[in-house]
Scaffold this active site. Structure first.
Site, PDB file in Angstrom:
ATOM      1  N   CYS A   1      -4.860  10.299  -1.446  1.00  0.00           N
ATOM      2  CA  CYS A   1      -3.951   9.295  -0.859  1.00  0.00           C
ATOM      3  C   CYS A   1      -2.579   9.254  -1.502  1.00  0.00           C
ATOM      4  CB  CYS A   1      -4.515   7.888  -1.004  1.00  0.00           C
ATOM      5  SG  CYS A   1      -6.261   7.759  -0.888  1.00  0.00           S
TER       6      CYS A   1
ATOM      7  N   ASP B   1       0.808  -1.230   0.000  1.00  0.00           N
ATOM      8  CA  ASP B   1       0.000   0.000   0.000  1.00  0.00           C
ATOM      9  C   ASP B   1       0.841   1.281   0.000  1.00  0.00           C
ATOM     10  OD1 ASP B   1      -2.929  -0.591   0.172  1.00  0.00           O
ATOM     11  OD2 ASP B   1      -2.269  -1.851   1.828  1.00  0.00           O
TER      12      ASP B   1
ATOM     13  N   GLU C   1      -0.118   9.470   1.693  1.00  0.00           N
ATOM     14  CA  GLU C   1      -0.867  10.380   2.573  1.00  0.00           C
ATOM     15  C   GLU C   1      -1.077   9.796   3.970  1.00  0.00           C
ATOM     16  OE1 GLU C   1      -4.950  12.725   2.147  1.00  0.00           O
ATOM     17  OE2 GLU C   1      -5.239  10.576   2.035  1.00  0.00           O
ATOM     18  N   ASP C   2      -1.177   8.462   4.044  1.00  0.00           N
ATOM     19  CA  ASP C   2      -1.528   7.864   5.333  1.00  0.00           C
ATOM     20  C   ASP C   2      -0.393   7.879   6.339  1.00  0.00           C
ATOM     21  OD1 ASP C   2      -4.229   7.202   4.806  1.00  0.00           O
ATOM     22  OD2 ASP C   2      -3.511   5.666   3.415  1.00  0.00           O
TER      23      ASP C   2
ATOM     24  N   ARG D   1       0.981  -1.708   7.260  1.00  0.00           N
ATOM     25  CA  ARG D   1       1.367  -0.414   6.715  1.00  0.00           C
ATOM     26  C   ARG D   1       2.342   0.356   7.627  1.00  0.00           C
ATOM     27  NH1 ARG D   1      -2.843   2.986   3.582  1.00  0.00           N
ATOM     28  NH2 ARG D   1      -0.781   3.747   2.969  1.00  0.00           N
TER      29      ARG D   1
ATOM     30  N   HIS E   1     -11.783   5.834   5.108  1.00  0.00           N
ATOM     31  CA  HIS E   1     -11.203   6.986   5.799  1.00  0.00           C
ATOM     32  C   HIS E   1     -12.165   8.178   5.798  1.00  0.00           C
ATOM     33  CE1 HIS E   1      -6.994   5.342   4.613  1.00  0.00           C
ATOM     34  NE2 HIS E   1      -7.093   5.246   5.926  1.00  0.00           N
TER      35      HIS E   1
ATOM     36  N   ARG F   1      -9.365   2.715  11.249  1.00  0.00           N
ATOM     37  CA  ARG F   1      -7.907   2.886  11.256  1.00  0.00           C
ATOM     38  C   ARG F   1      -7.388   3.854  12.323  1.00  0.00           C
ATOM     39  NH1 ARG F   1      -5.884   1.366   6.063  1.00  0.00           N
ATOM     40  NH2 ARG F   1      -6.903  -0.626   5.633  1.00  0.00           N
TER      41      ARG F   1
HETATM   42  N1  GLY Z   1      -5.537  -0.226   0.437  1.00  0.00           N
HETATM   43  C1  GLY Z   1      -5.507   0.986   1.158  1.00  0.00           C
HETATM   44  C2  GLY Z   1      -5.607   0.745   2.608  1.00  0.00           C
HETATM   45  O1  GLY Z   1      -6.352  -0.140   2.992  1.00  0.00           O
HETATM   46  O2  GLY Z   1      -4.974   1.371   3.401  1.00  0.00           O
END
Ligand code: GLY
Length: 281
Positions: free
Chosen positions: A251, A64, A69-70, A89, A164, A134
């Site tokens: 993202c 990912d 951005e995450d 991640r 999100h 998340r």
């Molecule tokens: N595939 C993007 C996420 O789940 O973070």
């Protein structure tokens, strides 16, 4: 007034994107070459809007990792390195911290906090954070402690039905939000001008303001027409292959203004880094 040059950190599509996290979408095969071509076109579109691209190499082991951005929240005053909600991640953040260090003093979210940048929406001095699958309350409190001294108000808002907060609502002007009212409560955003997605285009609330344009997925023509009818300048991009990995236009970049202090922060700036703890992941 001279405008600050905008920088976007991006990262090439991982060859393992087919093994990405999926929460609300069924797994379908992803054409990596096509995803890469779309990602390059996305970068080119940002360049066309006057944005300087800082492109990081692909991370073959991190499916990912194109969704940079995450991994961070970048404000004018600082950057906060997140602790992503999906365990797979978490290794994405080290290289993002290294890429941001020349531009901003860094702070960090710690265990038990979890935060994805896709859940963080800044509008003016208000930062909305999605309470999603998340991102949690502990991270919201930690973020508030970091950015409060800079004058930001941090507000947690419930999110349901999507990945999100920014799947459900994004800023399209200082006072206007594009919103899917099925996934967030419009009353949480009172005071803003709200433009709703076309009901047949549920995924259409993710738009990226960049320079004088709004990058917007080509897949949502009805919502695009609504936006154009309201006077917004839409720059369409085809991100259909990346959308199969549950990603959209915000993202794929970390967008921020070059520091007022000039090109690069000094070593002293790096020394001011706060809250870095080893081994907390
Ligand atoms: N595939 C993007 C996420 O789940 O973070």
């Amino acid at each position: 007034v001279k405008e600050l040059k905008l920088i976007a950190i991006t990262r090439d599509v991982s060859p393992s994107i087919g093994r990405c996290e999926l929460t609300h979408l069924p797994r379908v095969s992803i054409d990596v070459a096509k995803a890469r071509a779309q990602h390059r076109a996305y970068e080119e579109t940002l360049r066309g809007l006057g944005v300087e691209i800082v492109a990081l190499p692909a991370e073959p082991a991190l499916p990912d990792s194109v969704f940079v951005e995450d991994a961070a929240v970048v404000l004018d005053e600082c950057a906060v390195i997140t602790r992503p909600g999906a365990v797979s991640r978490r290794p994405e953040t080290d290289s993002i911290a290294a890429a941001l260090r020349p531009y901003r003093a860094l702070s960090f979210i710690h265990d038990p906090g979890t935060l994805d940048g896709g859940d963080v929406m800044r509008v003016g001095r208000t930062i909305f954070v999605g309470l999603s699958g998340r991102s949690n309350r502990q991270a919201i409190d930690e973020l508030a402690g970091i950015v409060g001294p800079f004058g930001y108000r941090v507000i947690g808002v419930p999110v349901s039905g999507c990945l999100h907060l920014k799947s459900a609502v994004t800023p399209i002007a200082e006072d206007a939000l594009l919103i899917n009212p099925g996934w967030v409560n419009p009353r949480d955003f009172s005071g803003f001008r709200l433009i709703e997605v076309d009901p047949s285009e549920t995924q259409a609330a993710n738009a990226l303001r960049a320079g004088h344009g709004i990058l917007y997925p080509a897949a949502f023509p009805k919502t695009r027409s609504r936006l154009e009818a309201e006077g917004f300048r839409i720059v369409p991009v085809d991100v259909s292959e990346l959308a199969k990995a549950e990603g959209a236009v915000t993202c794929c970049s970390l967008l921020f203004g070059r520091s007022h202090r000039g090109h690069r922060m000094s070593k002293r700036g790096v020394g001011r880094e706060r809250g870095r703890k080893g081994g907390d992941e």
